[in-house]
Design a protein around this motif. Structure first.
Motif, PDB file in Angstrom:
ATOM      1  N   ILE A   1       0.719  -1.035  -0.003  1.00 52.52           N
ATOM      2  CA  ILE A   1      -0.051   0.029  -0.065  1.00 52.52           C
ATOM      3  C   ILE A   1       0.805   1.303   0.087  1.00 52.52           C
ATOM      4  O   ILE A   1       0.478   2.316  -0.849  1.00 52.52           O
ATOM      5  N   ALA A   2       2.022   1.441   1.006  1.00 50.16           N
ATOM      6  CA  ALA A   2       2.812   2.513   0.867  1.00 50.16           C
ATOM      7  C   ALA A   2       3.434   2.597  -0.583  1.00 50.16           C
ATOM      8  O   ALA A   2       3.563   3.689  -0.894  1.00 50.16           O
ATOM      9  N   LEU A   3       3.907   1.451  -1.245  1.00 50.40           N
ATOM     10  CA  LEU A   3       4.307   1.834  -2.631  1.00 50.40           C
ATOM     11  C   LEU A   3       3.242   2.230  -3.474  1.00 50.40           C
ATOM     12  O   LEU A   3       3.650   3.217  -4.255  1.00 50.40           O
ATOM     13  N   VAL A   4       2.252   1.827  -3.576  1.00 49.32           N
ATOM     14  CA  VAL A   4       0.944   2.366  -4.303  1.00 49.32           C
ATOM     15  C   VAL A   4       0.840   3.837  -4.277  1.00 49.32           C
ATOM     16  O   VAL A   4       0.919   4.794  -5.031  1.00 49.32           O
ATOM     17  N   VAL A   5       0.812   4.258  -2.758  1.00 48.91           N
ATOM     18  CA  VAL A   5       0.643   5.623  -2.542  1.00 48.91           C
ATOM     19  C   VAL A   5       1.879   6.582  -2.933  1.00 48.91           C
ATOM     20  O   VAL A   5       1.754   7.597  -3.459  1.00 48.91           O
TER      21      VAL A   5
ATOM     22  N   GLY B   1      14.704   2.161  -5.849  1.00 49.02           N
ATOM     23  CA  GLY B   1      15.997   2.470  -6.453  1.00 49.02           C
ATOM     24  C   GLY B   1      16.859   1.563  -6.473  1.00 49.02           C
ATOM     25  O   GLY B   1      17.354   1.571  -7.512  1.00 49.02           O
ATOM     26  N   PHE B   2      16.651   0.379  -6.270  1.00 48.22           N
ATOM     27  CA  PHE B   2      17.424  -0.901  -6.447  1.00 48.22           C
ATOM     28  C   PHE B   2      17.199  -1.324  -7.679  1.00 48.22           C
ATOM     29  O   PHE B   2      18.109  -1.725  -8.550  1.00 48.22           O
ATOM     30  N   PHE B   3      15.862  -1.213  -8.088  1.00 46.99           N
ATOM     31  CA  PHE B   3      15.389  -1.774  -9.246  1.00 46.99           C
ATOM     32  C   PHE B   3      15.672  -0.865 -10.387  1.00 46.99           C
ATOM     33  O   PHE B   3      15.916  -1.147 -11.566  1.00 46.99           O
ATOM     34  N   ARG B   4      15.789   0.585 -10.084  1.00 51.03           N
ATOM     35  CA  ARG B   4      16.178   1.327 -11.046  1.00 51.03           C
ATOM     36  C   ARG B   4      17.565   1.485 -11.543  1.00 51.03           C
ATOM     37  O   ARG B   4      17.765   1.941 -12.324  1.00 51.03           O
ATOM     38  N   GLN B   5      18.422   0.758 -10.487  1.00 47.09           N
ATOM     39  CA  GLN B   5      19.827   0.550 -11.240  1.00 47.09           C
ATOM     40  C   GLN B   5      19.807  -0.308 -12.261  1.00 47.09           C
ATOM     41  O   GLN B   5      20.790  -0.373 -13.043  1.00 47.09           O
ATOM     42  N   PHE B   6      19.069  -1.387 -12.371  1.00 45.85           N
ATOM     43  CA  PHE B   6      18.876  -2.391 -13.701  1.00 45.85           C
ATOM     44  C   PHE B   6      17.945  -2.090 -14.512  1.00 45.85           C
ATOM     45  O   PHE B   6      18.082  -2.594 -15.654  1.00 45.85           O
ATOM     46  N   ILE B   7      16.891  -1.189 -14.446  1.00 40.55           N
ATOM     47  CA  ILE B   7      15.789  -1.224 -15.288  1.00 40.55           C
ATOM     48  C   ILE B   7      15.754   0.353 -15.783  1.00 40.55           C
ATOM     49  O   ILE B   7      15.554   1.284 -15.009  1.00 40.55           O
ATOM     50  N   PRO B   8      16.283   0.489 -16.915  1.00 41.32           N
ATOM     51  CA  PRO B   8      16.345   1.962 -17.545  1.00 41.32           C
ATOM     52  C   PRO B   8      14.842   2.444 -17.968  1.00 41.32           C
ATOM     53  O   PRO B   8      14.060   1.632 -18.154  1.00 41.32           O
TER      54      PRO B   8
ATOM     55  N   ALA C   1      10.620   0.715 -13.302  1.00 41.36           N
ATOM     56  CA  ALA C   1      11.320   0.004 -12.171  1.00 41.36           C
ATOM     57  C   ALA C   1      10.214   0.007 -10.839  1.00 41.36           C
ATOM     58  O   ALA C   1      10.388  -0.996 -10.130  1.00 41.36           O
ATOM     59  N   GLY C   2       9.124   0.729 -10.718  1.00 47.73           N
ATOM     60  CA  GLY C   2       8.368   0.830  -9.801  1.00 47.73           C
ATOM     61  C   GLY C   2       7.306  -0.379  -9.882  1.00 47.73           C
ATOM     62  O   GLY C   2       7.198  -1.141  -8.906  1.00 47.73           O
ATOM     63  N   ILE C   3       6.942  -0.606 -11.308  1.00 48.78           N
ATOM     64  CA  ILE C   3       5.919  -1.788 -11.546  1.00 48.78           C
ATOM     65  C   ILE C   3       6.711  -3.112 -11.083  1.00 48.78           C
ATOM     66  O   ILE C   3       6.273  -4.049 -10.505  1.00 48.78           O
ATOM     67  N   VAL C   4       8.065  -3.321 -11.649  1.00 53.99           N
ATOM     68  CA  VAL C   4       8.736  -4.328 -11.399  1.00 53.99           C
ATOM     69  C   VAL C   4       9.079  -4.657  -9.794  1.00 53.99           C
ATOM     70  O   VAL C   4       8.916  -5.751  -9.450  1.00 53.99           O
ATOM     71  N   ALA C   5       9.282  -3.609  -9.092  1.00 56.87           N
ATOM     72  CA  ALA C   5       9.515  -3.613  -7.820  1.00 56.87           C
ATOM     73  C   ALA C   5       8.215  -4.092  -7.028  1.00 56.87           C
ATOM     74  O   ALA C   5       8.241  -5.162  -6.195  1.00 56.87           O
TER      75      ALA C   5
END
Length: 99
Positions: free
Chosen positions: A22-26, A54-61, A69-73
């Protein structure tokens, strides 16, 4: 006794994961609001969500102006939840079978 402790731990873990989802969606929705991240609540969400996303942003441009990156996270967190669920079910079955 041990089964009850595991059930409580399972419940708390799954509820914690749901709260973080929920926190991620908000957090993602705040990006649509001008100045959403400048509020006290926005800053709180940045502190708890940005390290994970941010961890996923390192790998997903980003593709153009859109970051996936947010969707993948979010989906990765769901898969973690499925894994935790499977581990607890295995533990419950072992305790019932051998306990």
């Amino acid at each position: 006794m041990l089964v009850q402790l595991l059930r409580t731990l399972y419940s708390l873990t799954m509820q914690g994961l749901q709260l973080y989802r929920i926190a991620l969606v908000v957090y993602f929705l705040l990006s649509w609001l001008p100045g959403g991240y400048q509020s006290r609540f926005g800053q709180f969400l940045i502190r708890i969500c940005e390290p994970y996303v941010g961890f996923f942003r390192q790998f997903i441009p980003p593709i153009g102006m859109i970051s996936l990156a947010g969707i993948v996270a979010f989906f990765a967190l769901n898969f973690v939840g499925y894994g935790i669920d499977a581990v607890f079910r295995l533990l419950f079955n072992l305790l019932i079978q051998f306990g």
